[in-house]
Design a protein around this motif. Structure first.
Motif, PDB file in Angstrom:
ATOM      1  N   PHE A 182     -82.880 -38.871  -8.107  1.00  0.00           N
ATOM      2  CA  PHE A 182     -82.107 -39.074  -9.345  1.00  0.00           C
ATOM      3  C   PHE A 182     -81.853 -40.555  -9.609  1.00  0.00           C
ATOM      4  N   ARG A 183     -82.520 -41.415  -8.884  1.00  0.00           N
ATOM      5  CA  ARG A 183     -82.236 -42.854  -8.972  1.00  0.00           C
ATOM      6  C   ARG A 183     -80.746 -43.097  -8.772  1.00  0.00           C
ATOM      7  N   ARG A 184     -80.234 -42.517  -7.728  1.00  0.00           N
ATOM      8  CA  ARG A 184     -78.815 -42.648  -7.374  1.00  0.00           C
ATOM      9  C   ARG A 184     -77.902 -42.207  -8.515  1.00  0.00           C
ATOM     10  N   GLY A 185     -78.230 -41.064  -9.102  1.00  0.00           N
ATOM     11  CA  GLY A 185     -77.359 -40.484 -10.127  1.00  0.00           C
ATOM     12  C   GLY A 185     -77.614 -40.996 -11.524  1.00  0.00           C
ATOM     13  N   GLU A 186     -78.458 -42.016 -11.625  1.00  0.00           N
ATOM     14  CA  GLU A 186     -78.688 -42.619 -12.941  1.00  0.00           C
ATOM     15  C   GLU A 186     -79.365 -41.639 -13.908  1.00  0.00           C
ATOM     16  N   LEU A 187     -80.344 -40.873 -13.413  1.00  0.00           N
ATOM     17  CA  LEU A 187     -81.120 -40.016 -14.315  1.00  0.00           C
ATOM     18  C   LEU A 187     -80.297 -38.860 -14.889  1.00  0.00           C
ATOM     19  N   PRO A 188     -79.570 -38.099 -14.067  1.00  0.00           N
ATOM     20  CA  PRO A 188     -78.727 -37.041 -14.664  1.00  0.00           C
ATOM     21  C   PRO A 188     -77.699 -37.624 -15.634  1.00  0.00           C
ATOM     22  N   ASP A 189     -77.164 -38.794 -15.298  1.00  0.00           N
ATOM     23  CA  ASP A 189     -76.188 -39.418 -16.198  1.00  0.00           C
ATOM     24  C   ASP A 189     -76.839 -39.794 -17.529  1.00  0.00           C
ATOM     25  N   ARG A 190     -78.065 -40.324 -17.423  1.00  0.00           N
ATOM     26  CA  ARG A 190     -78.753 -40.778 -18.625  1.00  0.00           C
ATOM     27  C   ARG A 190     -79.069 -39.599 -19.564  1.00  0.00           C
ATOM     28  N   PHE A 191     -79.421 -38.465 -18.969  1.00  0.00           N
ATOM     29  CA  PHE A 191     -79.853 -37.331 -19.795  1.00  0.00           C
ATOM     30  C   PHE A 191     -78.742 -36.330 -20.084  1.00  0.00           C
ATOM     31  N   GLN A 192     -77.553 -36.641 -19.590  1.00  0.00           N
ATOM     32  CA  GLN A 192     -76.448 -35.686 -19.702  1.00  0.00           C
ATOM     33  C   GLN A 192     -76.232 -35.207 -21.134  1.00  0.00           C
ATOM     34  N   GLY A 193     -76.340 -36.119 -22.083  1.00  0.00           N
ATOM     35  CA  GLY A 193     -76.083 -35.764 -23.483  1.00  0.00           C
ATOM     36  C   GLY A 193     -77.283 -35.149 -24.179  1.00  0.00           C
ATOM     37  N   GLU A 194     -78.398 -35.086 -23.501  1.00  0.00           N
ATOM     38  CA  GLU A 194     -79.626 -34.557 -24.109  1.00  0.00           C
ATOM     39  C   GLU A 194     -79.795 -33.074 -23.765  1.00  0.00           C
ATOM     40  N   LYS A 195     -80.386 -32.375 -24.694  1.00  0.00           N
ATOM     41  CA  LYS A 195     -80.642 -30.957 -24.434  1.00  0.00           C
ATOM     42  C   LYS A 195     -81.909 -30.797 -23.611  1.00  0.00           C
ATOM     43  N   LEU A 196     -81.879 -29.814 -22.746  1.00  0.00           N
ATOM     44  CA  LEU A 196     -83.106 -29.471 -22.042  1.00  0.00           C
ATOM     45  C   LEU A 196     -84.074 -28.864 -23.054  1.00  0.00           C
ATOM     46  N   PRO A 197     -85.363 -29.048 -22.860  1.00  0.00           N
ATOM     47  CA  PRO A 197     -86.304 -28.421 -23.805  1.00  0.00           C
ATOM     48  C   PRO A 197     -86.216 -26.895 -23.711  1.00  0.00           C
ATOM     49  N   SER A 198     -86.514 -26.248 -24.798  1.00  0.00           N
ATOM     50  CA  SER A 198     -86.399 -24.784 -24.810  1.00  0.00           C
ATOM     51  C   SER A 198     -87.321 -24.142 -23.777  1.00  0.00           C
ATOM     52  N   TRP A 199     -88.460 -24.795 -23.520  1.00  0.00           N
ATOM     53  CA  TRP A 199     -89.424 -24.229 -22.571  1.00  0.00           C
ATOM     54  C   TRP A 199     -89.006 -24.406 -21.107  1.00  0.00           C
ATOM     55  N   ALA A 200     -87.864 -25.075 -20.870  1.00  0.00           N
ATOM     56  CA  ALA A 200     -87.390 -25.214 -19.484  1.00  0.00           C
ATOM     57  C   ALA A 200     -87.116 -23.843 -18.874  1.00  0.00           C
ATOM     58  N   ALA A 201     -86.776 -22.890 -19.729  1.00  0.00           N
ATOM     59  CA  ALA A 201     -86.499 -21.537 -19.241  1.00  0.00           C
ATOM     60  C   ALA A 201     -87.744 -20.928 -18.582  1.00  0.00           C
ATOM     61  N   GLU A 202     -88.920 -21.379 -19.028  1.00  0.00           N
ATOM     62  CA  GLU A 202     -90.165 -20.829 -18.468  1.00  0.00           C
ATOM     63  C   GLU A 202     -90.290 -21.147 -16.971  1.00  0.00           C
ATOM     64  N   ARG A 239     -96.002 -32.011 -19.118  1.00  0.00           N
ATOM     65  CA  ARG A 239     -95.127 -31.732 -20.253  1.00  0.00           C
ATOM     66  C   ARG A 239     -93.703 -32.208 -19.954  1.00  0.00           C
ATOM     67  N   MET A 240     -93.270 -31.970 -18.705  1.00  0.00           N
ATOM     68  CA  MET A 240     -91.919 -32.382 -18.291  1.00  0.00           C
ATOM     69  C   MET A 240     -91.787 -33.905 -18.347  1.00  0.00           C
ATOM     70  N   ALA A 241     -92.784 -34.594 -17.810  1.00  0.00           N
ATOM     71  CA  ALA A 241     -92.731 -36.061 -17.809  1.00  0.00           C
ATOM     72  C   ALA A 241     -92.786 -36.603 -19.230  1.00  0.00           C
ATOM     73  N   GLY A 242     -93.596 -35.982 -20.055  1.00  0.00           N
ATOM     74  CA  GLY A 242     -93.704 -36.405 -21.449  1.00  0.00           C
ATOM     75  C   GLY A 242     -92.395 -36.216 -22.200  1.00  0.00           C
ATOM     76  N   TYR A 243     -91.736 -35.131 -21.926  1.00  0.00           N
ATOM     77  CA  TYR A 243     -90.462 -34.879 -22.604  1.00  0.00           C
ATOM     78  C   TYR A 243     -89.432 -35.947 -22.224  1.00  0.00           C
ATOM     79  N   VAL A 244     -89.385 -36.269 -20.928  1.00  0.00           N
ATOM     80  CA  VAL A 244     -88.428 -37.298 -20.464  1.00  0.00           C
ATOM     81  C   VAL A 244     -88.764 -38.653 -21.095  1.00  0.00           C
ATOM     82  N   ARG A 245     -90.052 -38.948 -21.206  1.00  0.00           N
ATOM     83  CA  ARG A 245     -90.453 -40.216 -21.835  1.00  0.00           C
ATOM     84  C   ARG A 245     -90.012 -40.286 -23.288  1.00  0.00           C
ATOM     85  N   SER A 246     -89.982 -39.130 -23.933  1.00  0.00           N
ATOM     86  CA  SER A 246     -89.654 -39.101 -25.363  1.00  0.00           C
ATOM     87  C   SER A 246     -88.161 -39.277 -25.631  1.00  0.00           C
ATOM     88  N   LEU A 247     -87.354 -39.169 -24.597  1.00  0.00           N
ATOM     89  CA  LEU A 247     -85.898 -39.242 -24.813  1.00  0.00           C
ATOM     90  C   LEU A 247     -85.429 -40.689 -24.953  1.00  0.00           C
TER      91      LEU A 247
END
Lengths: 306, 229
Positions: free
Chosen positions: A226-246, A298-306
């Motif tokens: 998580f880069r010492r918590g940085e990544l979850p903090d950075r994405f906290q306000g972002e929605k997970l993609p709908s396909w994450a359920a898959e 797809r996962m990496a691409g989604y994170v790049r797009s945020l």
């Protein structure tokens, strides 16, 4: 303490999903919880371990020590696995040992630590001190921390392994440092494990070190997931993609960890936390379908797009 | 031991989290209670006496301040802070050295205080003492932390060091005081770096206080050498 296939399955209460390194199928595998084999032995290891950098360095604080023990309790309830520390991490080793004793030395611990001293002759003494702090008679895995005097320490560790005083030998690095030297050691020595930094944004190891690990049949531990918590903090306000359920993901930590442990060459990720809720979120990454290569992109691409 | 220093950031050297760090003060205040209250009262009493014109000699203040440095070095820096930061176990030597120097220079008469009636020096000293006694404990509240985590003179290192800067402002700019400036500079520098690595604004505060104290010592005594015995 040895984590056997039978023991792991019993502890987890489910059939372990075996995903052989280098042979990950291109379709999802839905057999939770995810455990991956150590290439040099075939022994299964739960894909999400527990780091102790910063989080378990709480000194003599009784309140924070209780938090650490509570995290360890839930960790073992959820199948246990690798707990990693280092002499560099302040009081973390002692806190781990204290927690493990308080919990009654539960099974499922894959004890992992490091030797970290510039004096090669001091290595055996430091390892003995570390064993005493943990309360173990021998470690499952001992690594040379950040390649500090790796020549002398590897000699010590391989001798200990040959004498049955250690089960596995490894080396570590982090933050993408020392990769050239790291690669040379991987090529020259019969290592069981390497530990390096790999996460959804720090992917340099995909180029050379992860393929080399697969080729040399070396298990891979991923630090800083998580880069010492940085990544979850950075994405906290972002929605997970709908396909994450898959892929059975409901939280960002599980999303980030699933990306890591689904890499065919990766054996285990070691997020560190002192929060039980975070531990639960992390361990959730062991469940549900394992992303295939297309999904990982797809996962990496989604994170790049945020 | 660590190759490629340039690739490391300040945060890479931080071994603990903010919660663990701030709780050190809460635990120390609790375990040493009522030492915090006693040192606070003694400090306020000292300030009141100074305001009324009391000019204690270095022979009295030196050993007293030295004892406080020894106490804080052993009790907080080594015993409390040491388990989460192996660097501070070594740094406690800084406190022992400073404690012995303060006591030794004081007893030998080399720590000369109040050599002139310079008002600016006394004003700077009063400000530094006020920061050590009153502002440092209040930083916890300014930061939104529990008051139990307050840093108190004689218990926590930073206010103790700042109070020493307040003392040194009253000393002529000669070698005994110059030597005594080394430990405060090192400790407050390291403390500030630690706080900044935790993204704590108190790091800038600490750096500012040290800079103000050191500058005051450099500036004021230069104009007020005065007679030396």
């Amino acid at each position: 303490m040895r984590l056997t296939r039978r023991g792991f399955m019993k502890g987890a209460g489910a059939v372990a999903g075996t995903v052989a390194a280098g042979t990950l199928p291109s379709v999802s595998v839905a057999t939770p919880p995810l455990a991956k084999p150590i290439p040099s032995s075939g022994e299964l290891l739960p894909a999400v371990g527990l780091g102790s950098w910063i989080t378990f360095n709480v000194g003599n604080d009784p309140v924070l020590r209780k938090q650490c023990t509570a995290v360890m309790r839930v960790f073992f309830e959820r199948g246990g696995g690798m707990i990693d520390s280092s002499p560099m991490y302040g009081s973390s080793q002692e806190v781990i040992g204290d927690g493990w004793q308080k919990l009654g030395r539960p099974s499922g611990l894959f004890s992992t630590d490091k030797v970290w001293t510039s004096a090669g002759a001091h290595g055996p003494e430091q390892i003995a001190e570390t064993e005493a702090l943990w309360g173990v008679s021998r470690f499952d895995l001992m690594q040379v921390h950040n390649l500090v005097n790796w020549q002398a320490h590897l000699e010590t560790l391989f001798a200990m392994k040959a004498e049955g005083r250690l089960r596995y030998v490894g080396i570590t690095t982090s933050h993408g440092r020392q990769h050239r030297e790291f690669e040379q050691v991987m090529r020259r020595y019969p290592l069981d494990f390497v530990q390096l930094t790999y996460n959804i944004v720090d992917r340099a190891v995909e180029q050379r070190l992860l393929p080399l690990a697969a080729e040399r049949r070396i298990a891979v531990i991923c630090n800083r997931p998580f880069r010492r918590g940085e990544l979850p903090d950075r994405f906290q306000g972002e929605k997970l993609p709908s396909w994450a359920a898959e892929i059975g993901v409901e939280t960002w930590p599980a999303f980030l960890l699933k990306f890591i442990v689904s890499h065919p060459a990766v054996t285990v990720a070691i997020p560190a936390t002192r929060q039980v809720e975070h531990l639960r979120e992390n361990k959730a990454a062991e469940f549900g379908p394992v992303p295939d290569e297309a999904m990982r992109q797809r996962m990496a691409g989604y994170v790049r797009s945020l | 031991m660590i190759a490629g220093w340039s690739t490391y950031s300040l945060k890479d050297f931080l071994l603990f989290g903010p919660e663990t760090y701030w709780r050190l003060f809460a635990l120390e205040n609790q375990d040493q209670w009522p030492v915090a209250l006693v040192t606070l009262a003694a400090g306020l009493g000292l300030v009141a006496a100074l305001v009324r014109g009391w000019q204690p000699s270095g022979r009295l203040i030196g050993p007293l301040a030295g004892l406080i440095w020894l106490w804080v070095g052993w009790q907080f820096v080594f015993q409390r802070y040491g388990p989460i930061n192996w660097v501070t176990e070594d740094l406690s030597i800084l406190f022992y050295t400073q404690g012995l120097l303060l006591a030794g220079l004081g007893i030998s008469g080399k720590l000369r205080l109040f050599r002139t009636g310079e008002r600016h020096a006394k004003a700077a000293s009063a400000v530094l003492f006020a920061i050590a006694l009153a502002i440092y404990p209040l930083l916890a509240l300014f930061d939104g932390r529990a008051w139990q985590t307050a840093q108190v003179l004689g218990v926590a290192p930073d206010p103790t060091v700042v109070a020493t800067l307040g003392l040194l402002v009253l000393a002529p700019r000669r070698w005994p005081a110059a030597i005594l400036q080394i430990a405060p500079a090192l400790w407050l520098g390291i403390s500030a770096m630690t706080l900044l690595a935790m993204d704590a604004w108190q790091g800038w505060f600490t750096l500012s206080v040290w800079l103000a104290g050191f500058t005051a010592w450099l500036a004021i005594p230069a104009r007020m050498r005065g007679p030396t015995p």
